[in-house]
Design an enzyme around this catalytic site. Sequence first.
Site, PDB file in Angstrom:
ATOM      1  CG  ASP A  76      40.131  59.585 139.423  1.00  0.00           C
ATOM      2  OD1 ASP A  76      40.731  58.581 139.715  1.00  0.00           O
ATOM      3  OD2 ASP A  76      39.081  60.158 139.502  1.00  0.00           O
TER       4      ASP A  76
ATOM      5  CG  HIS B 274      48.306  52.620 140.717  1.00  0.00           C
ATOM      6  ND1 HIS B 274      47.164  53.715 140.423  1.00  0.00           N
ATOM      7  CD2 HIS B 274      47.551  51.712 141.274  1.00  0.00           C
ATOM      8  CE1 HIS B 274      46.330  53.316 141.213  1.00  0.00           C
ATOM      9  NE2 HIS B 274      46.363  52.164 141.507  1.00  0.00           N
TER      10      HIS B 274
ATOM     11  CG  LEU C 281      57.089  72.879 137.855  1.00  0.00           C
ATOM     12  CD1 LEU C 281      56.024  73.680 137.193  1.00  0.00           C
ATOM     13  CD2 LEU C 281      56.717  71.301 137.367  1.00  0.00           C
TER      14      LEU C 281
HETATM   15  C1  IPE Z   1      41.362  61.191 144.392  1.00  0.00           C
HETATM   16  O1  IPE Z   1      41.053  60.167 143.508  1.00  0.00           O
HETATM   17  C2  IPE Z   1      42.752  60.986 145.114  1.00  0.00           C
HETATM   18  C3  IPE Z   1      44.095  60.929 144.190  1.00  0.00           C
HETATM   19  C4  IPE Z   1      43.869  61.089 142.881  1.00  0.00           C
HETATM   20  C5  IPE Z   1      45.321  60.577 144.885  1.00  0.00           C
HETATM   21  P1  IPE Z   1      40.307  59.039 143.978  1.00  0.00           P
HETATM   22  O2  IPE Z   1      40.242  57.959 142.707  1.00  0.00           O
HETATM   23  O3  IPE Z   1      40.814  58.171 145.105  1.00  0.00           O
HETATM   24  O4  IPE Z   1      38.937  59.458 144.454  1.00  0.00           O
HETATM   25  P2  IPE Z   1      37.442  58.970 144.921  1.00  0.00           P
HETATM   26  O5  IPE Z   1      37.729  58.037 145.699  1.00  0.00           O
HETATM   27  O6  IPE Z   1      37.032  58.300 143.593  1.00  0.00           O
HETATM   28  O7  IPE Z   1      36.664  60.238 145.228  1.00  0.00           O
HETATM   29  C1  IPE Z   2      44.187  57.344 140.503  1.00  0.00           C
HETATM   30  O1  IPE Z   2      43.746  56.492 139.772  1.00  0.00           O
HETATM   31  C2  IPE Z   2      45.446  57.434 141.370  1.00  0.00           C
HETATM   32  C3  IPE Z   2      45.238  57.315 142.814  1.00  0.00           C
HETATM   33  C4  IPE Z   2      44.147  57.561 143.464  1.00  0.00           C
HETATM   34  C5  IPE Z   2      46.311  56.863 143.650  1.00  0.00           C
HETATM   35  P1  IPE Z   2      42.603  55.484 140.644  1.00  0.00           P
HETATM   36  O2  IPE Z   2      43.354  54.532 141.252  1.00  0.00           O
HETATM   37  O3  IPE Z   2      41.708  56.362 141.216  1.00  0.00           O
HETATM   38  O4  IPE Z   2      41.975  54.930 139.394  1.00  0.00           O
HETATM   39  P2  IPE Z   2      40.589  54.579 138.942  1.00  0.00           P
HETATM   40  O5  IPE Z   2      39.722  56.001 139.514  1.00  0.00           O
HETATM   41  O6  IPE Z   2      40.239  53.712 140.243  1.00  0.00           O
HETATM   42  O7  IPE Z   2      40.205  54.348 137.727  1.00  0.00           O
HETATM   43 MG    MG Z   3      39.976  57.134 141.035  1.00  0.00          MG
END
Ligand code: IPE
Ligand code: IPE
Ligand code: MG
Length: 238
Positions: free
Chosen positions: A12, A29, A123
């Site tokens: 995240d 990303h 892995l």
């Molecule tokens: C969880 O992260 C999903 C992934 C890492 C793919 P999000 O950033 O989407 O989660 P929420 O929405 O903050 O809970």
């Molecule tokens: C995690 O990073 C990747 C995915 C959920 C695809 P985020 O896109 O959730 O990044 P933040 O949490 O908004 O910073």
């Molecule tokens: Mg996020």
Amino acid sequence: MNVPQHIAIILDGNGRWAKLKGMPRNYGHAQGSKNVEKICEVAYKMGVKYLTVYAFSTENWKRPQSEVDALMTLLRNYMKTCLKTAEKNRMKVRVIGDKTRLDDDIRTRIEELEEASKNNDGLNFQIAINYGSRDEMVRAMRKMMKDCEAGKITSDEVTEEVFESYLDTHGIPDPDLLIRTSGELRLSNYLLWQLAYTEFYFTDVPWPDFTKEELEKAIMQYNNRDRRYGKIKEEEDV
Ligand code: IPE
Ligand code: IPE
Ligand code: MG
């Protein structure tokens, strides 16, 4: 040091990381996806046998269309890169989640990747795409009920093991350690069944900055836990 057999990661913070740098979220990303490659190698070298990463959740479709499109393009390209990495590192790749909602070409690439890497002995790398734990359990339940209707199984025969065998993660041991980066303290619908006895590690470090040293920190903290069913401490004491 006791290295967890299976590590699950909620990667995240890609978006926030990019924003802080004055860059678009999609740049985050892209960097995040590169980091997945690095961490796979690092984890394996440390002795981790299974790594499961959350790449796209069932809820992530609700993001702006432009971001969803960018993430899908990234996944498309990632599947190609992963095919090469899997060959090089002898990684066995499995995608968990509902693939039916993904574009045909992405599904084809996933199939190719799973097929090409299925006999690899390095892995075990699981990628969660269009994954949601509740959705996984509902799909499992549907399959189970179909088998029930077909007379293959009766309700009395349903045990935890049988239910598990219908999940996307069948055959994969439960995670020993869950890592979530970037400060959020929730599961976001990830592996709810499988994480029943997993140790949790949360860090403020955003995913693109999560390095080998950060992984070592997480494993070190894991080693200091008194795991009721993992017996880390006892093993150390012997
Ligand atoms: C969880 O992260 C999903 C992934 C890492 C793919 P999000 O950033 O989407 O989660 P929420 O929405 O903050 O809970
Ligand atoms: C995690 O990073 C990747 C995915 C959920 C695809 P985020 O896109 O959730 O990044 P933040 O949490 O908004 O910073
Ligand atoms: Mg996020």
